[in-house]
Design an enzyme around this catalytic site. Structure first.
Site, PDB file in Angstrom:
ATOM      1  N   CYS A  96       0.842  -1.189   0.000  1.00  0.00           N
ATOM      2  CA  CYS A  96       0.000   0.000   0.000  1.00  0.00           C
ATOM      3  C   CYS A  96       0.879   1.241   0.000  1.00  0.00           C
ATOM      4  O   CYS A  96       1.938   1.282   0.617  1.00  0.00           O
ATOM      5  CB  CYS A  96      -0.962   0.003   1.185  1.00  0.00           C
ATOM      6  SG  CYS A  96      -0.282   0.565   2.738  1.00  0.00           S
ATOM      7  N   GLU A  97       0.397   2.232  -0.728  1.00  0.00           N
ATOM      8  CA  GLU A  97       1.210   3.433  -0.856  1.00  0.00           C
ATOM      9  C   GLU A  97       1.125   4.332   0.375  1.00  0.00           C
ATOM     10  O   GLU A  97       1.851   5.301   0.482  1.00  0.00           O
ATOM     11  CB  GLU A  97       0.836   4.206  -2.118  1.00  0.00           C
ATOM     12  CG  GLU A  97      -0.531   4.828  -2.116  1.00  0.00           C
ATOM     13  CD  GLU A  97      -0.819   5.519  -3.455  1.00  0.00           C
ATOM     14  OE1 GLU A  97      -0.361   5.043  -4.499  1.00  0.00           O
ATOM     15  OE2 GLU A  97      -1.517   6.544  -3.420  1.00  0.00           O
ATOM     16  N   HIS A  98       0.237   4.001   1.296  1.00  0.00           N
ATOM     17  CA  HIS A  98       0.125   4.827   2.501  1.00  0.00           C
ATOM     18  C   HIS A  98       1.067   4.378   3.611  1.00  0.00           C
ATOM     19  O   HIS A  98       1.562   5.197   4.372  1.00  0.00           O
ATOM     20  CB  HIS A  98      -1.317   4.818   3.018  1.00  0.00           C
ATOM     21  CG  HIS A  98      -2.281   5.362   2.011  1.00  0.00           C
ATOM     22  ND1 HIS A  98      -3.512   4.795   1.764  1.00  0.00           N
ATOM     23  CD2 HIS A  98      -2.172   6.411   1.169  1.00  0.00           C
ATOM     24  CE1 HIS A  98      -4.123   5.482   0.810  1.00  0.00           C
ATOM     25  NE2 HIS A  98      -3.338   6.458   0.438  1.00  0.00           N
ATOM     26  N   HIS A  99       1.260   3.057   3.720  1.00  0.00           N
ATOM     27  CA  HIS A  99       2.101   2.544   4.811  1.00  0.00           C
ATOM     28  C   HIS A  99       3.245   1.664   4.310  1.00  0.00           C
ATOM     29  O   HIS A  99       4.053   1.200   5.099  1.00  0.00           O
ATOM     30  CB  HIS A  99       1.254   1.726   5.790  1.00  0.00           C
ATOM     31  CG  HIS A  99       0.097   2.479   6.357  1.00  0.00           C
ATOM     32  ND1 HIS A  99      -1.162   2.455   5.792  1.00  0.00           N
ATOM     33  CD2 HIS A  99       0.017   3.302   7.421  1.00  0.00           C
ATOM     34  CE1 HIS A  99      -1.982   3.233   6.490  1.00  0.00           C
ATOM     35  NE2 HIS A  99      -1.295   3.756   7.485  1.00  0.00           N
ATOM     36  N   GLN A 137      -5.595  -0.326  -3.687  1.00  0.00           N
ATOM     37  CA  GLN A 137      -6.275  -1.427  -4.377  1.00  0.00           C
ATOM     38  C   GLN A 137      -7.223  -0.931  -5.463  1.00  0.00           C
ATOM     39  O   GLN A 137      -7.316  -1.524  -6.540  1.00  0.00           O
ATOM     40  CB  GLN A 137      -7.025  -2.272  -3.339  1.00  0.00           C
ATOM     41  CG  GLN A 137      -7.614  -3.541  -3.936  1.00  0.00           C
ATOM     42  CD  GLN A 137      -8.322  -4.380  -2.903  1.00  0.00           C
ATOM     43  OE1 GLN A 137      -7.885  -4.472  -1.758  1.00  0.00           O
ATOM     44  NE2 GLN A 137      -9.415  -5.003  -3.291  1.00  0.00           N
ATOM     45  N   HIS A 165      -5.178  -6.175   3.682  1.00  0.00           N
ATOM     46  CA  HIS A 165      -4.191  -5.103   3.801  1.00  0.00           C
ATOM     47  C   HIS A 165      -3.537  -5.219   5.168  1.00  0.00           C
ATOM     48  O   HIS A 165      -4.208  -5.083   6.186  1.00  0.00           O
ATOM     49  CB  HIS A 165      -4.889  -3.746   3.663  1.00  0.00           C
ATOM     50  CG  HIS A 165      -5.430  -3.501   2.292  1.00  0.00           C
ATOM     51  ND1 HIS A 165      -5.100  -2.394   1.558  1.00  0.00           N
ATOM     52  CD2 HIS A 165      -6.270  -4.234   1.523  1.00  0.00           C
ATOM     53  CE1 HIS A 165      -5.721  -2.451   0.390  1.00  0.00           C
ATOM     54  NE2 HIS A 165      -6.437  -3.555   0.350  1.00  0.00           N
ATOM     55  N   CYS A 167      -1.677  -3.241   6.611  1.00  0.00           N
ATOM     56  CA  CYS A 167      -1.743  -2.008   7.406  1.00  0.00           C
ATOM     57  C   CYS A 167      -3.029  -1.965   8.226  1.00  0.00           C
ATOM     58  O   CYS A 167      -3.125  -1.223   9.204  1.00  0.00           O
ATOM     59  CB  CYS A 167      -1.610  -0.774   6.520  1.00  0.00           C
ATOM     60  SG  CYS A 167      -2.879  -0.597   5.269  1.00  0.00           S
TER      61      CYS A 167
HETATM   62 ZN   LIG Z   1      -1.946   1.170   4.151  1.00  0.00          ZN
END
Ligand SMILES: [Zn+2]
Length: 215
Positions: A96-99, A137, A165, A167
């Site tokens: 994931c590009e956030h975490h 996603q 996910h 995260c």
């Molecule tokens: Zn994430």
């Protein structure tokens, strides 16, 4: 403590993705080890930065490839085949590009060919190229559908992705056993409920109660 990363910071300011050296990447991993509270110089961790950087080369190998060009080279004539083609349970691993935490799941692809089909391995490869990047996603699902649509120009494309996910499962709200389902329906799969149902039945998802309608 910040000693390891304060070199070459200026490279990150350029508008194009900056290339960093392997040494810089390893230094960044050292910093994260320190940030976690450990000593990057202790025996068990000494080779970790180089291992992590090598792992990144695998996990993010998708930046090197251009899926469109790749698919273009591999189509074949259909020989009159005019039924929906479904490939289900294509396993993928992404981040994931956030975490930058793993996203692990399966992609199901359907399309109704107009006059071109691609081999199964090419579809799996297409998923892989998009998965091996920093992702969300929803975006990955849409990218796979759009690429197939633009290159093969079929009557329609359906992509459903189911994934967990890490995260979500290992931090934050700690929801285990939750998987996220995203879909992108184009052409006949968006416009004709019967065709959409045929695809959803083929991949083992019940259409009722869900809105698999283009997004
Ligand atoms: Zn994430």
């Amino acid at each position: 403590m910040d000693k390891a990363v304060n070199s070459k910071r200026s490279a990150a300011k350029s508008p194009a993705p900056a290339r960093v050296t392997r040494e810089e990447a390893e230094a960044a991993v050292r910093t994260l080890i320190q940030w976690a509270g450990d000593d990057p110089d202790r025996e068990g961790l000494r080779s970790t930065p180089s291992r992590v950087v090598r792992a990144y080369e695998e996990w993010f190998a998708g930046y090197k490839d251009h899926p469109r060009d790749y698919l273009k080279r591999t189509f074949e004539e259909t020989g009159g085949y005019d039924e929906v083609v479904v490939l289900r349970d294509i396993r993928f691993e992404s981040h994931c590009e956030h975490h930058m935490a793993p996203i692990i799941g399966r992609v199901h692809i359907g399309y109704l060919p107009r006059n071109r089909v691609v081999g199964i391995s090419k579809l799996a490869r297409l998923v892989e190229v998009y998965a091996k990047r920093l992702q969300i996603q929803e975006k990955m699902t849409a990218e796979i559908a759009t690429c197939l649509d633009e290159v093969l120009k079929p009557h329609g494309v359906a992509v459903v992705t189911e994934a967990t996910h890490q995260c979500m499962t290992t931090r934050g709200i700690h929801k285990t056993g939750v998987s996220m389902v995203t879909s992108r329906m184009l052409g006949v799969f968006r416009d004709h409920a019967e065709t959409r149902q045929e695809f959803l039945a083929a991949i083992g998802i019940r259409g009722g109660g869900h809105s698999y309608n283009g997004g």
